[in-house]
Every structure is written in C-alpha cells, then in structure tokens.
Design an enzyme around this catalytic site. Structure first.
Site, mmCIF file in Angstrom:
data_model
loop_
_atom_site.group_PDB
_atom_site.id
_atom_site.type_symbol
_atom_site.label_atom_id
_atom_site.label_comp_id
_atom_site.label_asym_id
_atom_site.label_seq_id
_atom_site.Cartn_x
_atom_site.Cartn_y
_atom_site.Cartn_z
ATOM 1 N N LEU A 143 1.791 -0.924 6.145
ATOM 2 C CA LEU A 143 1.523 -1.150 7.564
ATOM 3 C C LEU A 143 0.058 -1.435 7.870
ATOM 4 C CD1 LEU A 143 3.758 1.712 9.028
ATOM 5 C CD2 LEU A 143 4.339 -0.707 8.723
ATOM 6 N N GLY A 144 -0.844 -1.216 6.911
ATOM 7 C CA GLY A 144 -2.264 -1.426 7.157
ATOM 8 C C GLY A 144 -2.929 -2.273 6.091
ATOM 9 N N CYS A 164 0.891 -1.164 0.000
ATOM 10 C CA CYS A 164 0.000 0.000 0.000
ATOM 11 C C CYS A 164 0.926 1.210 0.000
ATOM 12 C CB CYS A 164 -0.960 -0.047 1.187
ATOM 13 S SG CYS A 164 -0.193 -0.450 2.773
#
Length: 375
Positions: free
Chosen positions: A197-198, A193
């Site tokens: 991290l998400g 992304c």
C-alpha cells in the site's frame, strides 16, 4: 520560543551517492493515530481456512489479527490516510499493467507457486528484515524455494517502512535494480512491500514515470483504478529532481526554549516516524538545539516533550489529515531560487510533473549506471 533557521552552509552530493545507500532498520512503531477499515482490494488471492481449529490455532490467529491491527494503525498515522492490512488473510495483489503487479508480502514458499501460475518471472521484495520478523515470515525459506525453479527470480531491495525520506533516497538504486531485472527476466513482475500500500506502489509508479513514459499523475490514476493505496508522490518527484540536479543539502537548526522539560526529541524529518533524535540542551542559551543537514524539500516532524507528542503552534503547521492529525513542517530551498536547478526542481515537484524525452533518457542512463546491489 521555538524557531527554525536555514543556515548558509550547503553541500552538493554527486549522483554517485545513490549507488548502494542503506538505512538503519526501524525502531518499533509510531504510536499516534486511529485505525479504521477500508475496502482495499478489487481482486485478491486469499488463503482458505476450513475445518475445526484447535485452541493453539485460534490463539495464533488472534495474535496475527492483533499484529495486523497494530500495523494498520501505524500505517494509517504514518501515511496520512486510513489504510488496513490483514496479514492473516494471505497474499493479495492487483495487476496494474499486464506486466506489473503490486501486492502484499509472500508468506510461505507456496506463494511462489501461486505467482508462477500467473506468469510472474520476478518477485521484487522491498521489505527489511524487521518487517519480515514482525509477521514471522521466513524469507530465507521463500528465497531458497524460488531458487529451485529456473523461470522465476526473487530479489530484495530494502526501503524503510513509513519513511518518505528513505523512500526518496533509495528510489534511484531500487528502481535501477527493478529496471534491470525486468529487462533481464521479462514476463510479469510482482512488486511488494508488507501490505502493498505504500512502498511497492511508489516504486512501481517511479518505474512507470521514469522508464515507461507515463506522466506521474497518469500513472497514479491508473494505479488507483486498480488498487486503493497511498504512495508518497512527493518522494518520487524529489527523487527525479535529485537525479537530474544532484542531492543538495543545507544545515537546518531547530531550537526550543523550554528549560523545564527533562527530555526533548523530534520524530519525522529525514528519519521517519519510527525513530527519534534527541535535542541537546544548551545551558548558556537556555535552549534545546538540533542541527541537521537536510536535502532540499519539505519535511514534516513532531516533538516529543517528556514523552508527550506535540507540535509548536507558533511554527508552520500542516493541514489536518482525515483523522485530524497535524504536524510541524520545514521547507528547505535552494539558495538561488532563479537558478536552472531550482527551476527544474520546482517544475518536477509541482502538481502535475512530466519529464522531457531528454530528461527521461538521462534518468534511464543514470539507472543503468548504478552498480547492482546484492540480494
């Protein structure tokens, strides 16, 4: 007085509703929270910067750092964990499995060469155009460069940043595309992304859970042992339940009695923290009202009263996160808590969900049936 009502009307969306769902791009950024640093990466690929720098180069570097700080602040508040991304340091990544990498976004065509050198056959980008524009990434240049090789493919499957509900709704179509690409291209797959991290960890976990046979918690533990990150596990759990039971919705009515304020908005719910929905004032009732269809699940939200972010202490409130932030929340349930679907959803959204062989087969068949998206 503020109250939440679950009205009796409900609707069930067929599984086919997942086919090519696209969401609006995000508006600016969330403005709550405090940034802090964290040791993110055990192994990184970092751009080397050496030699004298001009004032223009220094200015550009300062701009990049400021953008990174702003992004990290918003990521921290939205994800509920202290997270930091330094875009100016270049691409960074970790092998989760020998065939799966989770990392940050490519920044230049040269990053394609870096990934080819470690055996990557598929670059799987989850960013929206607004994410790329924020950091000035030329995605077209990267994609065109990747096309000059016949041993690597660049694919896009957009998910809105900082939006757990968009992640939940988009996961089936996105994992379907990833699943097919891995089967087609083989080799190593690089899922990214913006910061890695998400969204990227979440998509990777969903693939490991739905396709590769991991229990979700086992996959999550493996991921965390390789890369410190904060994927939204509830979105993965709910998406699995949505595939197996259908995406059922109910109308929820939110009201706030405050005739003295000029504007009243809500953020969170199913729109993410980067957007707001205005409540409408009903003069006859003296109430601000919002009616919205929400799928089964738990939704956090905050109110913005005349520009000030706040919660209503008379309603359900989350526990404080590490930074002390709390939100209101509403839980949307099945009308029949004893039904097969309700019990299945309860099991899959529990603390340690697993899929039976039959359930995993059904999910794989569903992923294979979703029409391919463009990009």
């Amino acid at each position: 007085m503020f109250c939440v009502q679950n009205l009796p009307r409900s609707s069930a969306l067929p599984l086919q509703s997942f086919k090519s769902h696209q969401r609006r791009p995000p508006c600016s950024v969330n403005t709550l929270g405090v940034m802090s640093n964290v040791n993110l990466h055990r192994s990184m690929a970092v751009k080397a910067i050496s030699g004298p720098t001009s004032s223009a180069e220094t200015s550009d570097a300062n701009v990049e750092e400021e953008k990174s700080e702003t992004y990290s602040t918003n990521m921290t508040e939205a994800m509920g964990a202290v997270l930091t991304y330094r875009h100016e340091l270049g691409i960074n990544y970790n092998f989760i499995r020998p065939d799966l990498i989770v990392g940050s976004c490519l920044q230049t065509p040269e990053d394609v060469d870096k990934l080819r050198s470690i055996g990557v056959k598929t670059i799987f980008c989850l960013q929206q155009n607004s994410d790329l524009e924020y950091f000035g990434v030329d995605i077209n240049g990267i994609r065109e460069y990747a096309k000059t090789y016949d041993d690597i493919q660049h694919l896009r499957a957009e998910i809105r940043d900082f939006d757990a509900f968009d992640l939940r709704v988009r996961l089936p179509a996105v994992v379907s595309k990833l699943y097919k690409a891995i089967n087609r291209n083989g080799g190593v797959t690089y899922v990214h992304c913006t910061a890695g991290l998400g969204r990227a960890p979440a998509v990777t976990l969903a693939y490991m859970f739905w396709v590769q046979g991991y229990k979700l918690i086992e996959a999550h533990n493996l991921l965390q042992s390789k890369r410190s990150c904060f994927p939204k596990l509830d979105a993965i759990k709910s998406a699995a339940a949505d595939i197996l039971t259908g995406l059922r919705k109910k109308v929820v009515t939110l009201t706030w009695k405050n005739p003295d304020c000029t504007t009243l908005e809500i953020s969170g719910l199913d729109i993410g923290w980067g957007q707001r929905i205005p409540l409408q004032f009903d003069e006859e009732q003296g109430l601000w009202i919002l009616r919205r269809e929400l799928a089964e699940g738990c939704y956090e939200y905050k109110y913005i009263v005349d520009g000030e972010w706040t919660i209503n202490e008379n309603e359900l409130v989350t526990s404080a996160n590490k930074d002390g932030h709390v939100n209101n929340f509403v839980q949307v349930f099945d009308d029949n808590p004893d039904s097969f679907n309700a019990n299945l959803r309860k099991r899959l959204t529990g603390d340690d969900p697993d899929l039976s062989m039959d359930e995993r087969l059904k999910i794989r068949q569903f992923l294979e049936s979703i029409p391919d998206e463009e990009q």
